[in-house]
Design an enzyme around this catalytic site. Structure first.
Site, PDB file in Angstrom:
ATOM      1  N   HIS A 155       0.930  -1.372  -0.190  1.00  0.00           N
ATOM      2  CA  HIS A 155      -0.270  -0.096  -0.358  1.00  0.00           C
ATOM      3  C   HIS A 155       0.939   1.371  -0.137  1.00  0.00           C
ATOM      4  O   HIS A 155       0.600   2.244   1.102  1.00  0.00           O
ATOM      5  CB  HIS A 155      -1.149   0.197   1.178  1.00  0.00           C
ATOM      6  CG  HIS A 155      -2.292   0.889   1.636  1.00  0.00           C
ATOM      7  ND1 HIS A 155      -1.827   2.105   1.220  1.00  0.00           N
ATOM      8  CD2 HIS A 155      -3.292   0.485   1.349  1.00  0.00           C
ATOM      9  CE1 HIS A 155      -3.237   2.965   1.317  1.00  0.00           C
ATOM     10  NE2 HIS A 155      -3.802   1.704   1.217  1.00  0.00           N
ATOM     11  N   GLU A 255      -0.968   0.812  -5.381  1.00  0.00           N
ATOM     12  CA  GLU A 255      -0.329  -0.161  -4.384  1.00  0.00           C
ATOM     13  C   GLU A 255      -0.800  -1.639  -5.112  1.00  0.00           C
ATOM     14  O   GLU A 255      -1.328  -1.460  -6.032  1.00  0.00           O
ATOM     15  CB  GLU A 255      -1.726  -0.084  -3.574  1.00  0.00           C
ATOM     16  CG  GLU A 255      -1.700   1.495  -2.663  1.00  0.00           C
ATOM     17  CD  GLU A 255      -3.562   0.829  -1.666  1.00  0.00           C
ATOM     18  OE1 GLU A 255      -3.678   2.089  -1.914  1.00  0.00           O
ATOM     19  OE2 GLU A 255      -4.148  -0.044  -1.898  1.00  0.00           O
TER      20      GLU A 255
HETATM   21  O1  TA6 Z   1      -6.243   1.114  -0.325  1.00  0.00           O
HETATM   22  C1  TA6 Z   1      -7.309   2.097  -0.194  1.00  0.00           C
HETATM   23  C2  TA6 Z   1      -8.054   1.872   0.936  1.00  0.00           C
HETATM   24  O2  TA6 Z   1      -8.730   0.509   0.747  1.00  0.00           O
HETATM   25  C3  TA6 Z   1      -8.967   2.930   1.239  1.00  0.00           C
HETATM   26  O3  TA6 Z   1     -10.548   2.532   1.077  1.00  0.00           O
HETATM   27  C4  TA6 Z   1      -8.634   3.704   2.648  1.00  0.00           C
HETATM   28  O4  TA6 Z   1      -9.232   2.362   3.948  1.00  0.00           O
HETATM   29  C5  TA6 Z   1      -7.347   3.306   2.965  1.00  0.00           C
HETATM   30  O5  TA6 Z   1      -6.977   2.156   2.143  1.00  0.00           O
HETATM   31  C6  TA6 Z   1      -6.746   3.607   3.694  1.00  0.00           C
HETATM   32  O6  TA6 Z   1      -7.205   2.619   4.267  1.00  0.00           O
HETATM   33  P1  TA6 Z   1      -6.312   2.455   6.152  1.00  0.00           P
HETATM   34  O7  TA6 Z   1      -7.716   1.020   7.237  1.00  0.00           O
HETATM   35  O8  TA6 Z   1      -5.103   2.398   6.021  1.00  0.00           O
HETATM   36  O9  TA6 Z   1      -7.127   3.638   6.945  1.00  0.00           O
END
Ligand code: TA6
Length: 282
Positions: A155, A255
């Site tokens: 991520h 990501e």
């Molecule tokens: O990768 C995008 C995502 O799934 C968004 O929907 C948002 O939730 C982000 O990840 C961050 O997630 P987190 O659990 O790290 O706040």
């Protein structure tokens, strides 16, 4: 040079310095939270309000979303993005093959704690190479007697000069699920960001290019055919305790994933590597 220090909040942190770059990795989450090439600005973004608390993911760098991406598909009470990013990894090995490259190998193995969250025996190997290119490879090994299915994502949070000035190239004509509108769409041309963006692109190839005003970042993927692009924009940034209200202006997540239809089944003994390689050029 490799040194061992503590982050704010007391996490064991491995700091790497070589002729290519400097980097920092917390054992909690196997979390690379800083990477900066010599004489350049940081490549990975880290929130100034990030938690460094046990059980909470660091906001920035490259969180490891594993063994599921997003909300758990049957039990929303389980942690979003799985448990790897809040689990304590073990440092197995360090290598310094030359003055320009440093390798770290970390491991997470199934335990009573993980089995309560996900009922499979596994080994997770994280191989980070700090050089002119940053490479992060997350290999899942099925140590169970049953097959299992994973979804995951590296991520990556990238530092950008101004979100309104960047474009992402390489996803033209690619289908994506738009989480904001809950619709499936087709990308038209380069991605520009002028609102909340939360998209899972399918059948993606690499490289992708993040064009910023003063640099280009190339992102290559292996073991992945889905890519997530996310910027929380104004409202979501304000809602998130570990992000400053205007943090959305200087970050963008691109990501390398195995998300949604790009889930992966591993039979007993099988391995699956998910890898992202990030290179900065002027
Ligand atoms: O990768 C995008 C995502 O799934 C968004 O929907 C948002 O939730 C982000 O990840 C961050 O997630 P987190 O659990 O790290 O706040």
């Amino acid at each position: 040079m490799i040194t061992h220090t503590k982050t704010p909040g007391g996490f064991h942190s491995i700091e790497v310095q070589n002729k290519s770059a400097v980097a920092k990795v917390a054992l909690q989450g196997g979390h690379l939270f800083h990477y900066q090439q010599q004489n350049k600005k940081p490549l990975l973004w880290l929130s100034q309000k990030s938690h460094f608390e046990s059980g909470k993911a660091i906001r920035g760098g490259i969180p490891l979303c594993w063994p599921w991406f997003g909300e758990h598909h049957t039990d929303p009470a389980l942690p979003q993005h799985g448990f790897a990013r809040t689990s304590l990894f073990e440092l197995l090995e360090t290598r310094e093959p030359d003055e320009y490259n440093t390798e770290l190998i970390l491991q997470l193995q199934s335990s009573e704690q993980t089995l309560r969250l996900w009922p499979y025996q596994f080994e997770l190997l994280l191989h980070i190479t700090i050089g002119q290119t940053l490479t992060v490879s997350l290999t899942t090994i099925n140590c169970d007697s049953e097959a299992f299915i994973i979804t995951s994502a590296l991520h990556s949070y990238f530092t950008v000069s101004d979100i309104r000035d960047v474009t992402v190239q390489g996803l033209d004509k690619t289908e994506y699920w738009d989480k904001v509108t809950d619709e499936t769409k087709i990308q038209k041309g380069d991605i520009c960001i002028g609102e909340e963006v939360d998209r899972v692109y399918q059948k993606t190839t690499s490289p992708l290019l993040l064009e910023d005003s003063n640099r280009t970042i190339q992102i290559c993927s292996e073991g992945s055919s889905s890519t997530v692009v996310w910027n929380p924009w104004v409202d979501k940034s304000k809602e998130m305790a570990d992000m400053q209200d205007d943090a959305y202006k200087t970050m963008l997540c691109i990501e390398t994933a195995n998300a949604l239809q790009d889930s992966r089944m591993l039979v007993p003994g099988e391995e699956h590597p998910l890898e992202t390689s990030i290179t900065e050029s002027i």
